[in-house]
Design a protein around this motif. Structure first.
Motif, short mmCIF file in Angstrom:
data_model
loop_
_atom_site.label_atom_id
_atom_site.label_comp_id
_atom_site.label_asym_id
_atom_site.label_seq_id
_atom_site.Cartn_x
_atom_site.Cartn_y
_atom_site.Cartn_z
N THR A 74 0.86 -1.18 0.00
CA THR A 74 0.00 0.00 0.00
C THR A 74 0.90 1.24 0.00
N THR A 75 0.30 2.39 -0.25
CA THR A 75 1.09 3.64 -0.22
C THR A 75 1.70 3.86 1.16
N GLU A 76 1.03 3.37 2.19
CA GLU A 76 1.55 3.52 3.56
C GLU A 76 2.81 2.68 3.79
N GLN A 77 3.09 1.74 2.90
CA GLN A 77 4.24 0.85 3.06
C GLN A 77 5.42 1.23 2.17
N ARG A 78 5.46 2.44 1.73
CA ARG A 78 6.57 2.89 0.89
C ARG A 78 7.92 2.66 1.58
N GLY A 79 7.96 2.82 2.89
CA GLY A 79 9.20 2.57 3.63
C GLY A 79 9.69 1.14 3.49
N LEU A 80 8.76 0.19 3.44
CA LEU A 80 9.14 -1.20 3.20
C LEU A 80 9.75 -1.37 1.82
N ALA A 81 9.11 -0.75 0.83
CA ALA A 81 9.63 -0.82 -0.54
C ALA A 81 11.04 -0.26 -0.61
N GLU A 82 11.26 0.89 0.02
CA GLU A 82 12.58 1.51 0.00
C GLU A 82 13.61 0.67 0.75
N HIS A 83 13.21 0.12 1.90
CA HIS A 83 14.14 -0.71 2.68
C HIS A 83 14.59 -1.92 1.87
N PHE A 84 13.63 -2.66 1.31
CA PHE A 84 13.97 -3.88 0.61
C PHE A 84 14.54 -3.65 -0.79
N ASP A 90 17.58 1.52 7.53
CA ASP A 90 17.00 1.79 8.84
C ASP A 90 16.20 0.60 9.34
N GLY A 91 16.52 0.13 10.54
CA GLY A 91 15.72 -0.87 11.21
C GLY A 91 15.64 -2.22 10.51
N ASP A 92 14.79 -3.07 11.07
CA ASP A 92 14.54 -4.40 10.53
C ASP A 92 13.03 -4.60 10.44
N PRO A 93 12.47 -4.46 9.24
CA PRO A 93 11.03 -4.60 9.09
C PRO A 93 10.47 -5.93 9.59
N PHE A 94 11.28 -6.98 9.58
CA PHE A 94 10.78 -8.28 10.04
C PHE A 94 10.51 -8.28 11.54
N THR A 95 11.16 -7.39 12.28
CA THR A 95 10.90 -7.31 13.72
C THR A 95 10.08 -6.08 14.08
N GLU A 96 10.07 -5.06 13.22
CA GLU A 96 9.37 -3.81 13.54
C GLU A 96 7.95 -3.75 12.98
N GLU A 97 7.65 -4.52 11.95
CA GLU A 97 6.32 -4.52 11.33
C GLU A 97 5.58 -5.79 11.74
N ALA A 98 4.26 -5.70 11.79
CA ALA A 98 3.46 -6.88 12.13
C ALA A 98 3.51 -7.87 10.97
N LEU A 108 4.63 -12.62 5.99
CA LEU A 108 3.58 -11.86 5.32
C LEU A 108 3.35 -10.60 6.14
N PHE A 109 3.48 -9.43 5.52
CA PHE A 109 3.24 -8.18 6.23
C PHE A 109 1.74 -7.97 6.35
N GLU A 110 1.26 -7.92 7.59
CA GLU A 110 -0.18 -7.88 7.87
C GLU A 110 -0.88 -6.66 7.29
N GLU A 111 -0.18 -5.55 7.14
CA GLU A 111 -0.79 -4.31 6.63
C GLU A 111 -0.76 -4.23 5.11
N SER A 112 -0.27 -5.26 4.43
CA SER A 112 -0.21 -5.26 2.97
C SER A 112 -1.61 -5.24 2.38
N LEU A 113 -1.69 -4.81 1.13
CA LEU A 113 -2.95 -4.82 0.41
C LEU A 113 -3.42 -6.26 0.21
N ALA A 114 -2.50 -7.13 -0.18
CA ALA A 114 -2.80 -8.55 -0.39
C ALA A 114 -1.51 -9.34 -0.25
#
Length: 166
Positions: A74-84, A90-98, A108-114
């Protein structure tokens, strides 16, 4: 043959969605991918295309990893796109994101669109990329009201207007 830079510019004129492909394991791995598509409905198969120079390609080629998950961002997950995409460390999305897991254990990132959780069905090497066809073992829409993250002409964006919404 067309010049590589000119070819990249032409392809940049095709708007794509943005995904993060995750690989299971004790130290899970992720990579931002916009070369993603459905391949078959029966059986349910999707494909991702990975550059041979990426760690994700190395893991799928050189280890016993035989699965991956696709997280449609989603647009709210742009930080994930940039990180990966390696744009930030910055940080570790596997431990910082649900996150959660399904059939294969890939995050699976719970806040993803699908999300689509896949076992490896087949591979095809073409030039400097390998196409990984994955059989969908689990698929879910996770966030129905969010806007999808897109990539067009080297910029992040979204689909802002619904032409069918009157």
């Amino acid at each position: 043959m067309v010049d590589a830079d000119a070819f990249r510019t032409v392809l940049g004129n095709f708007a794509t969605g943005v995904t993060v492909v995750t690989l299971p394991g004790e130290d899970p791995h992720g990579i931002t991918v916009n070369a993603f598509a459905s391949l078959s409905l029966d059986p349910p198969v999707v494909l991702v295309s990975l550059d041979h120079g990426t760690e994700a390609h190395r893991i799928l080629q050189e280890t016993d990893t035989d699965s991956y998950a696709v997280n449609v961002l989603t647009t709210e997950q742009r930080g994930l796109a940039e990180h990966f995409a390696g744009m930030t460390e910055d940080g570790d999305p596997f431990t910082e994101e649900a996150t959660t897991t399904e059939a294969t254990g890939a995050p699976l990132f719970e806040e993803s669109l699908a999300t689509i959780d896949c076992t490896l069905h087949d591979t095809f090497t073409v030039g400097d990329h390998t196409i990984y066809a994955g059989r969908a073992e689990h698929a879910a829409v996770r966030t129905e009201s969010a806007d999808p993250l897109t990539f067009y002409r080297g910029e992040w964006g979204t689909v802002t207007d619904d032409p069918f919404d009157d």
